[in-house]
Design a protein around this motif. Structure first.
Motif, PDB file in Angstrom:
ATOM      1  N   GLY A 173       0.981  -1.330  -0.142  1.00  0.00           N
ATOM      2  CA  GLY A 173      -0.318  -0.200  -0.040  1.00  0.00           C
ATOM      3  C   GLY A 173       0.611   1.497   0.188  1.00  0.00           C
ATOM      4  N   GLU A 174       2.246   1.183   0.495  1.00  0.00           N
ATOM      5  CA  GLU A 174       3.036   2.360   0.988  1.00  0.00           C
ATOM      6  C   GLU A 174       4.049   2.774  -0.086  1.00  0.00           C
ATOM      7  OE1 GLU A 174       5.675   2.332   4.255  1.00  0.00           O
ATOM      8  OE2 GLU A 174       4.062   1.703   5.852  1.00  0.00           O
ATOM      9  N   PHE A 175       3.667   1.657  -1.084  1.00  0.00           N
ATOM     10  CA  PHE A 175       4.829   1.712  -2.342  1.00  0.00           C
ATOM     11  C   PHE A 175       3.768   2.234  -3.621  1.00  0.00           C
ATOM     12  CE2 PHE A 175       5.191  -0.622  -7.032  1.00  0.00           C
ATOM     13  CZ  PHE A 175       6.980   0.109  -6.466  1.00  0.00           C
ATOM     14  N   VAL A 176       2.328   1.586  -3.594  1.00  0.00           N
ATOM     15  CA  VAL A 176       1.414   1.689  -4.358  1.00  0.00           C
ATOM     16  C   VAL A 176       1.043   3.570  -3.911  1.00  0.00           C
ATOM     17  CG1 VAL A 176      -0.858   1.850  -5.940  1.00  0.00           C
ATOM     18  CG2 VAL A 176       0.334  -0.079  -4.796  1.00  0.00           C
ATOM     19  N   ASN A 177       1.277   3.427  -2.824  1.00  0.00           N
ATOM     20  CA  ASN A 177       0.884   5.341  -2.621  1.00  0.00           C
ATOM     21  C   ASN A 177       1.726   6.457  -2.895  1.00  0.00           C
ATOM     22  OD1 ASN A 177      -2.499   5.042  -1.815  1.00  0.00           O
ATOM     23  ND2 ASN A 177      -1.304   4.082   0.271  1.00  0.00           N
ATOM     24  N   ARG A 178       2.869   6.553  -2.798  1.00  0.00           N
ATOM     25  CA  ARG A 178       4.143   6.593  -3.098  1.00  0.00           C
ATOM     26  C   ARG A 178       4.281   7.232  -4.600  1.00  0.00           C
ATOM     27  NH1 ARG A 178       7.402   4.018   0.678  1.00  0.00           N
ATOM     28  NH2 ARG A 178       7.863   2.811  -1.371  1.00  0.00           N
ATOM     29  N   ARG A 179       4.132   5.868  -5.459  1.00  0.00           N
ATOM     30  CA  ARG A 179       4.118   6.496  -6.791  1.00  0.00           C
ATOM     31  C   ARG A 179       2.485   6.692  -8.261  1.00  0.00           C
ATOM     32  NH1 ARG A 179       7.536   3.161  -4.360  1.00  0.00           N
ATOM     33  NH2 ARG A 179       9.625   3.356  -5.316  1.00  0.00           N
ATOM     34  N   PRO A 180       1.808   7.764  -8.526  1.00  0.00           N
ATOM     35  CA  PRO A 180       0.988   7.719  -8.925  1.00  0.00           C
ATOM     36  C   PRO A 180       1.011   7.070  -9.726  1.00  0.00           C
ATOM     37  CG  PRO A 180       1.877  10.206  -8.403  1.00  0.00           C
ATOM     38  CD  PRO A 180       2.880   8.825  -7.821  1.00  0.00           C
ATOM     39  N   THR A 181       1.388   6.788 -10.500  1.00  0.00           N
ATOM     40  CA  THR A 181       1.734   6.111 -12.330  1.00  0.00           C
ATOM     41  C   THR A 181       1.847   4.543 -11.872  1.00  0.00           C
ATOM     42  OG1 THR A 181       3.587   5.455 -12.518  1.00  0.00           O
ATOM     43  CG2 THR A 181       3.158   7.487 -13.695  1.00  0.00           C
ATOM     44  N   ILE A 182       1.885   3.943 -10.204  1.00  0.00           N
ATOM     45  CA  ILE A 182       1.938   2.958 -10.242  1.00  0.00           C
ATOM     46  C   ILE A 182       0.122   3.008 -10.008  1.00  0.00           C
ATOM     47  CG2 ILE A 182       2.347   0.363  -8.422  1.00  0.00           C
ATOM     48  CD1 ILE A 182       4.206   1.277 -10.844  1.00  0.00           C
ATOM     49  N   LYS A 183      -0.111   3.460  -9.368  1.00  0.00           N
ATOM     50  CA  LYS A 183      -1.490   3.167  -8.243  1.00  0.00           C
ATOM     51  C   LYS A 183      -2.655   3.257 -10.016  1.00  0.00           C
ATOM     52  CE  LYS A 183      -2.646   6.056  -5.297  1.00  0.00           C
ATOM     53  NZ  LYS A 183      -2.610   7.481  -3.940  1.00  0.00           N
ATOM     54  N   MET A 184      -2.454   4.790 -10.978  1.00  0.00           N
ATOM     55  CA  MET A 184      -3.004   4.337 -12.024  1.00  0.00           C
ATOM     56  C   MET A 184      -2.905   2.937 -12.645  1.00  0.00           C
ATOM     57  SD  MET A 184      -4.930   7.041 -12.094  1.00  0.00           S
ATOM     58  CE  MET A 184      -5.293   6.603 -14.031  1.00  0.00           C
ATOM     59  N   LEU A 185      -1.917   1.880 -12.679  1.00  0.00           N
ATOM     60  CA  LEU A 185      -1.790   0.854 -13.615  1.00  0.00           C
ATOM     61  C   LEU A 185      -1.999   0.125 -12.423  1.00  0.00           C
ATOM     62  CD1 LEU A 185      -0.030  -0.369 -15.205  1.00  0.00           C
ATOM     63  CD2 LEU A 185       1.627  -0.908 -13.972  1.00  0.00           C
ATOM     64  N   ALA A 186      -1.728  -0.034 -11.251  1.00  0.00           N
ATOM     65  CA  ALA A 186      -3.073  -0.725 -10.677  1.00  0.00           C
ATOM     66  C   ALA A 186      -5.016  -1.087 -10.460  1.00  0.00           C
ATOM     67  CB  ALA A 186      -3.168  -0.669  -8.892  1.00  0.00           C
TER      68      ALA A 186
END
Length: 89
Positions: free
Chosen positions: A20-33
């Motif tokens: 969760g922390e990893f995804v929240n730090r990276r907006p592009t990964i969040k969009m990919l998820a």
């Protein structure tokens, strides 16, 4: 089957915070998820209506998207390093 589900549950409990922390730090990964979740939802709805979608296509699309995102992340990191190096000179 019960042991596998229990092991998966325990693994998810231990890893959820870090992921969760990893995804929240990276907006592009969040969009990919979010896109992956949407893709999986569409496949499940299509299966519910009796429309089979070959899983190979889904896995390839996800792997390709992840690969492109990894290359973009690496390129951005290299760009930051070059910018910081230029500022020091």
């Amino acid at each position: 089957m019960i042991a596998a589900i229990t092991a998966a549950l325990i693994l998810m409990l231990f890893c959820a915070g870090a992921i969760g922390e990893f995804v929240n730090r990276r907006p592009t990964i969040k969009m990919l998820a979010i896109a992956f979740l949407l893709l999986i939802g569409v496949v499940l709805v299509a299966d519910g209506f009796g429309q089979h979608i070959n899983r190979g296509y889904i896995y390839f699309a996800m792997a390709f998207s992840l690969g492109v995102e990894m290359l973009n992340t690496k390129a951005r990191r290299g760009e930051k390093t070059r910018r910081h190096g230029d500022a020091e000179n």
